[in-house]
Each structure stands twice: as structure tokens, then as C-alpha cells.
Design a protein around this motif. Structure first.
Motif, mmCIF file in Angstrom:
data_model
loop_
_atom_site.group_PDB
_atom_site.id
_atom_site.type_symbol
_atom_site.label_atom_id
_atom_site.label_comp_id
_atom_site.label_asym_id
_atom_site.label_seq_id
_atom_site.Cartn_x
_atom_site.Cartn_y
_atom_site.Cartn_z
ATOM 1 N N ALA A 248 0.846 -1.201 0.000
ATOM 2 C CA ALA A 248 0.000 0.000 0.000
ATOM 3 C C ALA A 248 0.874 1.242 0.000
ATOM 4 N N ALA A 249 0.518 2.190 -0.862
ATOM 5 C CA ALA A 249 1.182 3.498 -0.879
ATOM 6 C C ALA A 249 0.164 4.522 -0.404
ATOM 7 N N VAL A 250 0.528 5.245 0.642
ATOM 8 C CA VAL A 250 -0.399 6.215 1.237
ATOM 9 C C VAL A 250 0.278 7.571 1.315
ATOM 10 N N ALA A 251 -0.440 8.612 0.940
ATOM 11 C CA ALA A 251 0.068 9.982 1.142
ATOM 12 C C ALA A 251 -1.092 10.839 1.635
ATOM 13 N N LEU A 252 -0.860 11.531 2.731
ATOM 14 C CA LEU A 252 -1.930 12.325 3.340
ATOM 15 C C LEU A 252 -1.473 13.770 3.538
ATOM 16 N N ASP A 253 -2.398 14.699 3.357
ATOM 17 C CA ASP A 253 -2.144 16.081 3.743
ATOM 18 C C ASP A 253 -2.987 16.316 4.999
ATOM 19 N N ILE A 254 -2.296 16.484 6.117
ATOM 20 C CA ILE A 254 -3.013 16.615 7.396
ATOM 21 C C ILE A 254 -2.774 18.006 7.969
ATOM 22 N N ASP A 255 -3.865 18.673 8.301
ATOM 23 C CA ASP A 255 -3.753 20.007 8.888
ATOM 24 C C ASP A 255 -4.466 19.998 10.244
ATOM 25 N N GLN A 256 -3.713 20.170 11.280
ATOM 26 C CA GLN A 256 -4.244 20.190 12.650
ATOM 27 C C GLN A 256 -5.178 19.008 12.923
ATOM 28 N N GLY A 257 -4.725 17.840 12.556
ATOM 29 C CA GLY A 257 -5.481 16.618 12.874
ATOM 30 C C GLY A 257 -6.578 16.279 11.892
ATOM 31 N N THR A 258 -6.801 17.159 10.886
ATOM 32 C CA THR A 258 -7.844 16.859 9.890
ATOM 33 C C THR A 258 -7.201 16.545 8.542
ATOM 34 N N ILE A 259 -7.734 15.522 7.872
ATOM 35 C CA ILE A 259 -7.159 15.114 6.579
ATOM 36 C C ILE A 259 -7.713 16.019 5.477
ATOM 37 N N LYS A 260 -6.799 16.728 4.786
ATOM 38 C CA LYS A 260 -7.219 17.666 3.730
ATOM 39 C C LYS A 260 -7.199 17.011 2.353
ATOM 40 N N ALA A 261 -6.301 16.076 2.176
ATOM 41 C CA ALA A 261 -6.212 15.360 0.890
ATOM 42 C C ALA A 261 -5.611 13.988 1.160
ATOM 43 N N ALA A 262 -5.988 13.019 0.335
ATOM 44 C CA ALA A 262 -5.486 11.652 0.565
ATOM 45 C C ALA A 262 -5.269 10.941 -0.753
ATOM 46 N N ARG A 263 -4.210 10.165 -0.799
ATOM 47 C CA ARG A 263 -3.945 9.281 -1.948
ATOM 48 C C ARG A 263 -3.664 7.891 -1.404
ATOM 49 N N LEU A 264 -4.289 6.920 -2.043
ATOM 50 C CA LEU A 264 -4.206 5.554 -1.532
ATOM 51 C C LEU A 264 -4.157 4.607 -2.719
ATOM 52 N N ALA A 265 -3.084 3.817 -2.811
ATOM 53 C CA ALA A 265 -2.980 2.843 -3.917
ATOM 54 C C ALA A 265 -2.451 1.520 -3.373
ATOM 55 N N LEU A 266 -2.883 0.430 -4.014
ATOM 56 C CA LEU A 266 -2.461 -0.903 -3.586
ATOM 57 C C LEU A 266 -1.666 -1.596 -4.683
ATOM 58 N N GLY A 267 -0.749 -2.455 -4.260
ATOM 59 C CA GLY A 267 -0.023 -3.322 -5.195
ATOM 60 C C GLY A 267 -0.282 -4.783 -4.838
ATOM 61 N N GLY A 268 -0.049 -5.666 -5.799
ATOM 62 C CA GLY A 268 -0.218 -7.105 -5.550
ATOM 63 C C GLY A 268 -1.669 -7.547 -5.518
ATOM 64 N N VAL A 269 -2.581 -6.687 -5.994
ATOM 65 C CA VAL A 269 -4.004 -7.036 -5.886
ATOM 66 C C VAL A 269 -4.751 -6.964 -7.215
ATOM 67 N N ALA A 270 -4.138 -6.415 -8.260
ATOM 68 C CA ALA A 270 -4.850 -6.239 -9.528
ATOM 69 C C ALA A 270 -3.870 -6.244 -10.697
ATOM 70 N N HIS A 271 -4.407 -6.322 -11.887
ATOM 71 C CA HIS A 271 -3.623 -6.337 -13.121
ATOM 72 C C HIS A 271 -2.862 -5.026 -13.304
ATOM 73 N N LYS A 272 -3.334 -3.970 -12.625
ATOM 74 C CA LYS A 272 -2.654 -2.673 -12.658
ATOM 75 C C LYS A 272 -2.585 -2.149 -11.222
ATOM 76 N N PRO A 273 -1.711 -1.184 -10.959
ATOM 77 C CA PRO A 273 -1.696 -0.589 -9.626
ATOM 78 C C PRO A 273 -3.108 -0.090 -9.304
ATOM 79 N N TRP A 274 -3.585 -0.345 -8.098
ATOM 80 C CA TRP A 274 -5.012 -0.172 -7.825
ATOM 81 C C TRP A 274 -5.268 1.012 -6.908
ATOM 82 N N ARG A 275 -5.844 2.083 -7.452
ATOM 83 C CA ARG A 275 -6.173 3.266 -6.647
ATOM 84 C C ARG A 275 -7.495 3.043 -5.927
ATOM 85 N N LEU A 276 -7.562 3.507 -4.681
ATOM 86 C CA LEU A 276 -8.791 3.371 -3.890
ATOM 87 C C LEU A 276 -9.474 4.739 -3.821
#
Ligand SMILES: Cc1cc2nc3c(=O)[nH]c(=O)nc-3n(C[C@H](O)[C@H](O)[C@H](O)COP(=O)(O)OP(=O)(O)OC[C@H]3O[C@@H](n4cnc5c(N)ncnc54)[C@H](O)[C@@H]3O)c2cc1C
Ligand code: SF4
Length: 332
Positions: A248-276
Motif C-alpha cells: 500500500a502506498a499512502v500519502a496524506l495532507d493533514i492540517d491540525q489533525g484533519t485530513i485535507k487530501a489523501a492518496r491511496l494505492a495498492l499493489g499485488g491485488v490487480a492487473h494494474k496498480p489499484w487506486r482506492l
């Protein structure tokens, strides 16, 4: 290995001309995947076009965009100062792959295009739609523990290929919304990372949407505020030198404990890298909390389907999502 003609083109155009004009011709970069495929008779190029001396090695930053040349070595990218400062996720994913020796040979372009590690694909005694379309998929009724749970055919038993994309780098690039720069007979074009690799559909033999003869020039990343809270988590059979069972590749933009933006992708689970994508949407505006992360993992699994030997991924994947989110958010 069969005999082949070796070419050392003087420029990009010459390289592209040769590979475009001959169906079996292939570019060769580090050769760490292609040579294995040639030795096993899976790739049988009549022309091998060595691109190593072409000017595609630079890693440079211009107007807020980081451009990584297709011939930059995996180890060079992982050691680059700008990449280390702005994209620690990429560094972690690269260093999780292969071994030091292989990373010193493997290029970014070659890594993007490395072929699946499905054992039936590498064994020419078994039927494989990816090796030759319309011949069957041995993994469906075989040992499918390493295989896909996402991106499958809507109708069960109609899957043409259930192999997974093996690259660690690809998972990080998917999460970072990379852009791939390519050049072919019709000129240059830019491909959004989500459109670069494909699902198997009717053409499981094709891994990407590249046209014949298109050369990868490089990868572009825009500078975003996602470097502070990111993590690449790879689960594998051995601590080193093994492909991901799930990552899993995760990247978060967190401002004072609140998530402002998120990116989440998985490997080993699909024919292509899998974005959630659904999970990402759900995270925005939420506080950093274990219960939110668990809900995201549950939602993300709604489209998953397993096979005889990979049912364990249905439990492992949500745990990996939660763990990667927790580590990225600084609360492992
Ligand atoms: C033992 C072993 C373990 C490994 N473990 C991992 C791992 O854990 N994680 C992981 O991610 N990877 C792993 N790898 C894979 C490795 O990362 C890839 O083999 C490598 O990245 C491929 O890069 P290359 O430059 O050697 O590509 P090559 O073998 O030279 O080429 C691969 C393919 O890309 C094409 N190509 C290359 N460059 C271009 C270009 N610029 N434009 C268009 N086409 C191009 C070639 O034609 C070929 O089809 C492992 C490999 C080995 C051998
Ligand atoms: S899963 Fe794909 S690569 Fe593996 S045997 Fe089936 S068609 Fe071939």
C-alpha cells in the motif's frame, strides 16, 4: 535464447523507427526483466534496440515539476536529493524492490513495464492468455495465491487473466498521480498514470496502453503537499528480495489533525496498480482516527473477489490499508 540483431541507435527517432517497424523488436534498458524473458523463450525479439546511451537519464526540477528520465536507475532515483526531500514515498517503494544489485541496473522505464510474475506466465508448458491470447489461463484452476482480487471480470469464471502487476514503483507513482511522457511515430504525448496500465479485458496479453514503438521518455511529478505524511508498506514472504503479496502506498495532507487530501494505492491485488478512489474521498475532512481508517478499509474491499488460494488477501488487504494509513499519519 534465440539469435537477435543488436542495434545501438544514435538518437530517439532512430530507436523509435526500428521498434515501430518490426512487431517483435524491443527496447532494452537494464535488461533485468527482458533478458530473463528471452532466456525462457517468452520474449523472442528479432531486433534488440539498446537505449542506454540515449539522453534520458536526468532527474531535474522545473517550475514545480520533477522530471525523472526513463533511464535513471532505480538506485539513482532513490538517492536523489530532491526525490528524498519531496517524495519519500517513492524512495521507500524503490528501496523495497528487488536487491541493491538489481536496483543498480534497473531503470525507471523498465520498471514501469516489467511483466507479471505469475508462475504460469514464465512456464511455457502451461496455457497463459498473457503469453498468447485465447489459449486459457492456468492460474484460474491452479495455484493462485499471489493473484488479483480487484479489477476482475464482472462475471465470475470469465476472467481472462488474474495476474497482478509486480512493480513497487508503480504503486507509489499511482498514488502520486504521475504523468508518463512518451514519444512515438506520431510525436510526444503525456499519459496520466491511471491510464497507463490496463485491466486484462479482451487483451490480457497487453499490460499498458502504449502504442507499438512508443518510447518512455520519463515520469513527471508535481509538487504537492503530500510528502510529510506518507508511507509505502510492503508485505512479502521474505524480508528482502521478494515481490509484494500486498502493498500500500499512502500519502496524506493533514492540517491540525484533519485530513485535507489523501492518496491511496495498492499493489499485488490487480492487473494494474489499484487506486482506492472511494476510500480517498471518504478520508477527506475526517480526523485522523483508527475507526475512520477501518471504515475506509471496509469500503475499499467492497469490489474485491478472491480465488481458491488467495482468500487470505480478503483479510490481509484491509489490515494493510489500516496499518499504512496509521503509519503515514504518524500513529502506528
Ligand atoms: C530477482 C529479481 C527480483 C525483483 N524484485 C522486484 C521487486 O521486489 N519489486 C519490483 O518492483 N521489481 C522487482 N524486480 C524487477 C525489476 O525492478 C525490473 O526487472 C526492472 O525494474 C526492469 O528495468 P530494466 O531497466 O532492467 O528493464 P528491461 O528488462 O531492460 O526492460 C523491461 C521492459 O521495458 C521495456 N523498456 C525499457 N525501457 C523502456 C523505455 N524507456 N521505453 C519503452 N520501453 C522500455 C523493454 O522493452 C522491456 O519490455 C525484480 C527483478 C529480479 C530479476
Ligand atoms: S493469470 Fe494471467 S499471466 Fe497467469 S496464467 Fe493466467 S493469463 Fe497467464
Amino acid at each position: 535464447m534465440r539469435p537477435y540483431q543488436y542495434y545501438r541507435p544514435r538518437n530517439l527517432k532512430e530507436a523509435i523507427d526500428i521498434v515501430s517497424s518490426e512487431e517483435s523488436a524491443r527496447f532494452i534498458a537494464g535488461g533485468t526483466n527482458l533478458v530473463d524473458l528471452m532466456k525462457r523463450g517468452i520474449a523472442i525479439p528479432e531486433k534488440l534496440v539498446d537505449i542506454n546511451h540515449l539522453p534520458l537519464k536526468k532527474i531535474e526540477q522545473k517550475a514545480g515539476i520533477l522530471r525523472i528520465g526513463a533511464l535513471a536507475l532505480n538506485s539513482e532515483v532513490a538517492e536523489n536529493k530532491i526525490v528524498k526531500a519531496k517524495y519519500p514515498l517513492l524512495v521507500q517503494a524503490l528501496n523495497a524492490g528487488a536487491s541493491g544489485q538489481i536496483r543498480n541496473m534497473a531503470t525507471v522505464g523498465g520498471n514501469l513495464l516489467q511483466r507479471t510474475r505469475c508462475t504460469y506466465f514464465y512456464d511455457t508448458a502451461f496455457a497463459c492468455n498473457k503469453r498468447k491470447n485465447d489459449t486459457g489461463c492456468s492460474a484460474l484452476g491452479g495455484i493462485n495465491n499471489m493473484h488479483a482480487i480487484f479489477g476482475l471480470n464482472e462475471k465470475q469464471n470469465e476472467d481472462s487473466c488474474i495476474a497482478v502487476n509486480p512493480s513497487d514503483l508503480n504503486v507509489a507513482l499511482a498514488a502520486l498521480d504521475a504523468v508518463i511522457l512518451v514519444m512515438g511515430m506520431k510525436g510526444e504525448r503525456r499519459i496520466a498514470f491511471k491510464d497507463f496500465h490496463r485491466l486484462p479485458g479482451e487483451r490480457p496479453d497487453l499490460d499498458t496502453n502504449l502504442e507499438r514503438g512508443e518510447l518512455i521518455l520519463g515520469v513527471e511529478l508535481s509538487m504537492e503537499n503530500l510528502s510529510k505524511h506518507s508511507h509505502y508498506l510492503k508485505v512479502r514472504d521474505r524480508a528482502a528480495y521478494a515481490f509484494a503479496i500486498v502493498s500500500a502506498a499512502v500519502a496524506l495532507d493533514i492540517d491540525q489533525g484533519t485530513i485535507k487530501a489523501a492518496r491511496l494505492a495498492l499493489g499485488g491485488v490487480a492487473h494494474k496498480p489499484w487506486r482506492l478512489y472511494e476510500g480517498e474521498k471518504m478520508l477527506v475532512g475526517q480526523p485522523v482516527s483508527d475507526s475512520v481508517f477501518k471504515q475506509v478499509a471496509e469500503i475499499s474491499m467492497l469490489d474485491a473477489r478472491s480465488f481458491e488460494h488467495n482468500a487470505f488477501k480478503m483479510k490481509l488487504v484491509p489490515n494493510v490499508i489500516v496499518e499504512a494509513l496509521k503509519i503515514a499519519a504518524g500513529r502506528p
